[in-house]
Design a protein around this motif. Structure first.
Motif, PDB file in Angstrom:
ATOM      1  N   ARG A  62      -3.277  -7.234  -8.972  1.00  0.00           N
ATOM      2  CA  ARG A  62      -4.555  -6.819  -8.992  1.00  0.00           C
ATOM      3  C   ARG A  62      -4.778  -7.349  -7.156  1.00  0.00           C
ATOM      4  NH1 ARG A  62      -8.272  -9.152 -13.311  1.00  0.00           N
ATOM      5  NH2 ARG A  62      -6.488  -8.616 -14.477  1.00  0.00           N
TER       6      ARG A  62
ATOM      7  N   ASP B  82      -3.141   1.312  -7.465  1.00  0.00           N
ATOM      8  CA  ASP B  82      -3.921   1.997  -8.532  1.00  0.00           C
ATOM      9  C   ASP B  82      -5.300   1.474  -8.491  1.00  0.00           C
ATOM     10  OD1 ASP B  82      -2.357   3.543 -10.740  1.00  0.00           O
ATOM     11  OD2 ASP B  82      -3.851   2.261 -11.740  1.00  0.00           O
ATOM     12  N   GLU B  83      -6.245   2.530  -8.687  1.00  0.00           N
ATOM     13  CA  GLU B  83      -7.763   1.970  -9.004  1.00  0.00           C
ATOM     14  C   GLU B  83      -7.781   1.060  -9.846  1.00  0.00           C
ATOM     15  OE1 GLU B  83     -10.121   5.515  -9.105  1.00  0.00           O
ATOM     16  OE2 GLU B  83     -11.953   4.088  -8.657  1.00  0.00           O
ATOM     17  N   SER B  84      -6.888   1.133 -11.013  1.00  0.00           N
ATOM     18  CA  SER B  84      -7.371   0.070 -12.127  1.00  0.00           C
ATOM     19  C   SER B  84      -7.101  -1.300 -11.741  1.00  0.00           C
ATOM     20  CB  SER B  84      -6.376   0.394 -13.219  1.00  0.00           C
ATOM     21  OG  SER B  84      -5.236   0.341 -12.968  1.00  0.00           O
ATOM     22  N   LYS B  85      -6.411  -1.428 -10.394  1.00  0.00           N
ATOM     23  CA  LYS B  85      -5.715  -2.734 -10.102  1.00  0.00           C
ATOM     24  C   LYS B  85      -6.941  -3.380  -9.011  1.00  0.00           C
ATOM     25  CE  LYS B  85      -1.021  -2.375 -10.809  1.00  0.00           C
ATOM     26  NZ  LYS B  85       0.344  -2.304 -10.106  1.00  0.00           N
TER      27      LYS B  85
END
Ligand code: UDP
Length: 528
Positions: free
Chosen positions: A255, A273-276
């Motif tokens: 993250r 990664d955008e999710s991180k």
């Protein structure tokens, strides 16, 4: 004196011999530089035969390391940083405090205390010249062209690559030592990973991503790989604000916490990664959290109340600090007092005196010189005599910056990320007087675009701006008031706790995983 020396020598000798008596019976408490069953790793991860691996046996310390584990009493995080500027350690300390507050105020949700091992990995473990960063940074912060060169070269693809290669070659071993150390402040062992390591690693420094990730992977895979197989969580918390060096962003992290839109985009540009990517704000000292030190978990008031509070506090804060209830300018040097603070204070002081004479209003100026003793004495009597109609207070380093900011109307500062984030929480419009090329450059548009300040490089320009802003306070809906509102809108007083909550949840999840793995392996052992 001589007696003391010889008795000290005897004491040391007896300590050494008693330590010898503790000579570890099993290899488990021998502190190895390398894993025995896989052999050791060379500089690029190749396996070296065990006979070549260096074994260091320091009996006393080994015995201490073998102290009974207290795995279930606390979870551990190692926070990697370096004291280049004050901000990284300040953020690390803020996170540590946040974990403590969460555990104390909401033990149902945060049952396990979290202990932080905060380490300046470059200064304490880096070989020369890597251990000289802090000194080098101080010099480069004065001679900014040097910093600009260093920063920009390091930001090119070649520079980034070269740095990682050289760092890995020279620092893999020493940094690994750091990442397997037992926190000297609280001897707590982790149940996973085969050694006494932290349950999770957090980086709050731009140069602590690539290599620490490789080391962690190597540790988690018992030296089999530096690329895949990491199980210990690794997180980056970015402590810059409006701009950041590309080395902050590594797609391998679990993250990445960023404080602003600009830095979110910078992370995306570096293929994180955008999710991180999680965007809360900058982690800063407890005095700047919502409600300051009267922090209350149940408090979730709206913006209105927050604004009221910020305004309400001003006269009370002034009284508390022994200041008069007058329009107040706060001039702050960096933590080290850089940034031409003497000439700025003189220019502003003279201008306020002029305004006071012509308008029969009084003004107040507070100068915080940080650790710049020379600046402090040249701004204080007898060296300095301020005008009779203004109130001037000159300080060295202060520990209650939050109170000084809440007592002021205008802040003059260099464009440090921490100071700007703090000012914004206090609803304090900023005049930025200088910035370090590179990471601080982006802090200027951050302040300007969010509508709570401007850049003025010259002392006269700063004095002009102060005059203009104070002149406008007399009009209805003044410029200064609008800027105060804008500062509060940009403020992120919950960021530190929000980041800490997320980290705690990741950490608890990791502990559960480890517990399950332990149970499974115990069951297998029983079955076998
Ligand atoms: N600061 C302080 N007392 C002082 C001067 C500065 O506590 O006398 C703090 C300030 O509140 C801020 C930090 O020092 O939190 C400076 O951090 P910033 O990110 O602005 O600049 P850096 O020193 O990291 O370049």
């Amino acid at each position: 004196m001589r007696v003391e020396k010889s008795s000290a020598a005897i004491w040391l000798l007896s300590l050494a011999s008693s330590a010898r008596a503790f000579q570890p019976p099993s290899p488990s408490i021998i502190r190895r530089h390398h894993h025995h069953h896989h052999g050791a790793e060379g500089p690029f991860g190749e396996v070296v035969s065990p006979s070549k691996a260096a074994f260091t046996v320091t009996p006393l310390f080994s015995a201490l390391r073998a102290a009974p584990p207290t795995d279930d009493d606390a979870a551990t995080i190692q926070i990697l940083m370096s004291d280049t500027g004050g901000g990284h350690r300040a953020s690390a300390n803020a996170l540590r405090d946040a974990f403590n507050v969460l555990h104390e105020t909401d033990p149902m949700r945060f049952p396990l205390p979290i202990k932080c091992d905060i380490v300046d990995i470059y200064t304490d473990y880096g070989p020369f010249p890597f251990n000289m960063y802090v000194q080098a940074y101080k010099i480069m912060a004065e001679y900014t062209f040097l910093w600009k060169w260093f920063y920009e070269t390091g930001a090119t693809p070649f520079g980034l690559w070269l740095y990682d290669v050289v760092l890995e070659l020279i620092c893999f071993g020493p940094f690994k030592e750091c990442m397997t150390r037992v926190d000297p402040n609280n001897v707590v062992s982790s149940p996973g990973g085969g050694g006494k390591r932290a349950d999770m690693v957090v980086s709050v420094h731009p140069l602590c991503q690539d290599l620490p990730l490789k080391i962690l992977t190597s540790l988690d895979t018992d030296g089999a790989s530096r690329k895949v197989g990491r199980t210990t969580p690794f997180v980056t918390v970015v402590t810059d604000l409006g701009g950041a060096h590309p080395s902050w962003f590594n797609r391998g992290v679990d993250r990445c916490f960023v404080p602003s839109d600009v830095l979110k985009n910078a992370a995306l540009d570096r293929n994180v990664d955008e999710s991180k990517i999680v965007q809360y704000g900058l982690p800063i000292r407890r005095g700047f959290w919502r409600f300051g030190s009267e922090f209350d978990m149940s408090g979730s008031d709206g913006k209105e109340e927050k604004n009221e509070r910020a305004k309400m506090n001003k006269p009370a804060m002034r009284e508390r600090l022994g200041l008069s209830n007058l329009p107040t300018v706060l001039i702050v040097g960096g933590g080290d007092g850089m940034g031409g603070i003497v000439s700025q204070a003189k220019a502003v002081g003279e201008r306020l005196q002029k305004l006071a004479t012509s308008s029969s209003t009084s003004y107040q100026m507070v100068v915080v010189c940080g650790n710049n003793k020379a600046a402090q004495s040249s701004l204080s009597p007898p060296q300095m005599q301020w005008g009779a109609d203004i109130n001037v207070h000159v300080h060295g380093f202060v520990n209650n910056m939050d109170e000084f900011m809440r007592a002021s109307d205008i802040l003059v500062t260099k464009a440090g990320p921490g100071t700007i984030a703090e000012a914004s929480i206090c609803g304090l419009p900023c005049i930025l007087s200088s910035f370090l090329p590179g990471q601080e450059e982006g802090n200027v548009p951050y302040v300007v675009d969010n509508g709570f300040g401007c850049y003025q490089g010259s002392p006269e320009g700063i004095a002009d701006t102060v005059e203009e802003w104070f002149a406008s306070t007399r009009a209805e809906g003044s410029m200064l008031e609008r800027m105060q509102e804008c500062a509060l809108i940009a403020a992120r007083p919950d960021a530190t706790l929000d980041i800490a909550k997320d980290l705690a949840e990741m950490l608890y999840a990791r502990r559960e995983e480890l517990k399950k793995a332990k149970k499974v392996s115990a069951a297998i052992a029983v079955a076998a």
